[in-house]
Design an enzyme around this catalytic site. Structure first.
Site, mmCIF file in Angstrom:
data_model
loop_
_atom_site.group_PDB
_atom_site.id
_atom_site.type_symbol
_atom_site.label_atom_id
_atom_site.label_comp_id
_atom_site.label_asym_id
_atom_site.label_seq_id
_atom_site.Cartn_x
_atom_site.Cartn_y
_atom_site.Cartn_z
ATOM 1 N N SER A 45 0.803 -1.144 -0.209
ATOM 2 C CA SER A 45 0.022 0.029 0.037
ATOM 3 C C SER A 45 0.744 1.296 0.121
ATOM 4 C CB SER A 45 -0.985 0.053 1.244
ATOM 5 O OG SER A 45 -0.285 -0.114 2.383
ATOM 6 N N ASP A 83 5.853 -7.009 2.385
ATOM 7 C CA ASP A 83 4.673 -7.367 1.594
ATOM 8 C C ASP A 83 5.271 -7.515 0.395
ATOM 9 O OD1 ASP A 83 2.088 -7.849 1.079
ATOM 10 O OD2 ASP A 83 1.547 -6.057 0.943
ATOM 11 N N LYS A 113 4.897 -11.228 3.347
ATOM 12 C CA LYS A 113 3.408 -11.453 3.158
ATOM 13 C C LYS A 113 3.031 -11.844 1.596
ATOM 14 C CE LYS A 113 0.094 -8.452 3.218
ATOM 15 N NZ LYS A 113 -0.538 -8.266 2.037
ATOM 16 N N GLU A 115 0.036 -12.387 -1.242
ATOM 17 C CA GLU A 115 -1.582 -12.671 -1.722
ATOM 18 C C GLU A 115 -1.697 -13.764 -2.550
ATOM 19 O OE1 GLU A 115 -2.786 -9.022 -3.818
ATOM 20 O OE2 GLU A 115 -2.052 -7.828 -2.108
ATOM 21 N N GLU A 181 -9.082 -9.885 4.228
ATOM 22 C CA GLU A 181 -9.537 -8.492 3.559
ATOM 23 C C GLU A 181 -10.679 -8.498 3.119
ATOM 24 O OE1 GLU A 181 -6.445 -6.175 1.837
ATOM 25 O OE2 GLU A 181 -7.622 -4.645 1.262
HETATM 26 O O1 KIV Z 1 -0.374 -3.389 1.644
HETATM 27 C C1 KIV Z 1 -1.124 -3.439 2.604
HETATM 28 O O2 KIV Z 1 -0.928 -2.416 3.380
HETATM 29 C C2 KIV Z 1 -1.883 -4.490 2.997
HETATM 30 C C3 KIV Z 1 -2.754 -4.554 4.176
HETATM 31 C C4 KIV Z 1 -3.357 -3.458 4.716
HETATM 32 C C5 KIV Z 1 -3.030 -5.778 4.817
HETATM 33 O O3 KIV Z 1 -1.776 -5.625 2.469
#
Ligand code: KIV
Length: 263
Positions: A45, A83, A113, A115, A181
């Site tokens: 994000s 992420d 993390k 997806e 989510e």
């Molecule tokens: O990129 C992000 O901030 C996210 C979440 C808010 C779970 O993947």
């Protein structure tokens, strides 16, 4: 010693809620870490919130590494989760291991993390077998925004069963936690009761084992739009704008700098 993946599982076992916030820089990491969150997610994000992109799609490994290094420098106790950006793992297990390994080696983060559910299970298993802890992410997957055609609620009707299968596949593949989510609260409850690993909700209601929000959303710094699931605990955007307006006014009027702020 920062919070570990074992601590996550133990918290679920004890019924202790888990808190996660995003950070993309050193100062924010220090604020959320010293306030006591369990984990800091360097979310992709950052593409929208910190870099001004329209979605998370353009975010690169280099950008994620640059920001995660700053976050790691600012944390003391929280787990730092990297992420994995779009196309850093979807192109094959070898790419996923090399990119996730690079994240761990170059930034000092603790976990990654990714997806995806059933379709990413083999990749999750390979990462975990390589010594890389993985947090899963099912339900709305922002990297698939162009397939979904937007950021609508997931998991209604036919899709409900699919999301349950995704969550189970992520757990079976060895993930230590899973983000749920933007799915109905009742579906998140069912998944949370079904899994041994903790569920971390964002727009998934109160029954999840923990909650994650984007820091800039919850302190009112990101003002472009506000999804229903975001609670604003402060209005820092407004406060900052007012401070800047006062600065401009005082410089123009000669009020600043005064004696107190001069040598
Ligand atoms: O990129 C992000 O901030 C996210 C979440 C808010 C779970 O993947």
């Amino acid at each position: 010693m920062p919070v570990t993946t074992a601590d996550f599982i133990e918290k679920k076992r004890k019924g202790e809620k888990i808190t996660v916030l995003t950070a993309y820089d050193y100062l924010t990491a220090r604020i959320v870490d010293s306030a006591g969150v369990d984990a800091i997610l360097v979310g992709d994000s950052l593409g929208m919130v910190a870099l001004g992109y329209k979605s998370t799609i353009p975010v690169t490994m280099e950008e994620m590494i640059h920001h995660t290094k700053a976050v790691v420098r600012g944390r003391r106790n929280a787990m730092v989760i990297f992420d994995m950006p779009f196309l850093s793992y979807q192109t094959g297990i070898r790419d996923a291991i090399l990119n996730a390994g690079r994240a761990l080696k170059e930034t000092g983060c603790d976990a990654v993390k990714i997806e995806g559910g059933v379709e990413q299970a083999e990749t999750i298993r390979a990462l975990v077998n390589s010594g890389i802890p993985v947090m899963g992410h099912v339900g709305l997957q922002p990297q698939s925004v162009n397939v979904y055609g937007g950021y609508k609620l997931r998991g209604r009707g036919e899709e409900r069963k699919r999301i349950i299968e995704d969550a189970k596949a992520v757990e079976e593949a060895g993930a230590f936690a899973v983000v749920l989510e933007k799915i109905p609260a009742e579906l998140a409850k069912e998944i949370t009761e079904m899994l041994r690993i903790p569920t971390i909700g964002i727009g998934a209601g109160k029954y999840c084992d923990g909650q994650v929000l984007v820091f800039q959303d919850m302190v009112g710094l990101f003002e472009d739009f506000k999804p229903k699931f975001v609670k604003r605990y402060a209005e820092l955007g407004k406060l900052a704008r007012e401070a800047v307006e006062r600065f401009i006014e005082e410089v123009k009027s000669g009020k600043f700098p005064d004696e107190e702020h001069s040598y």
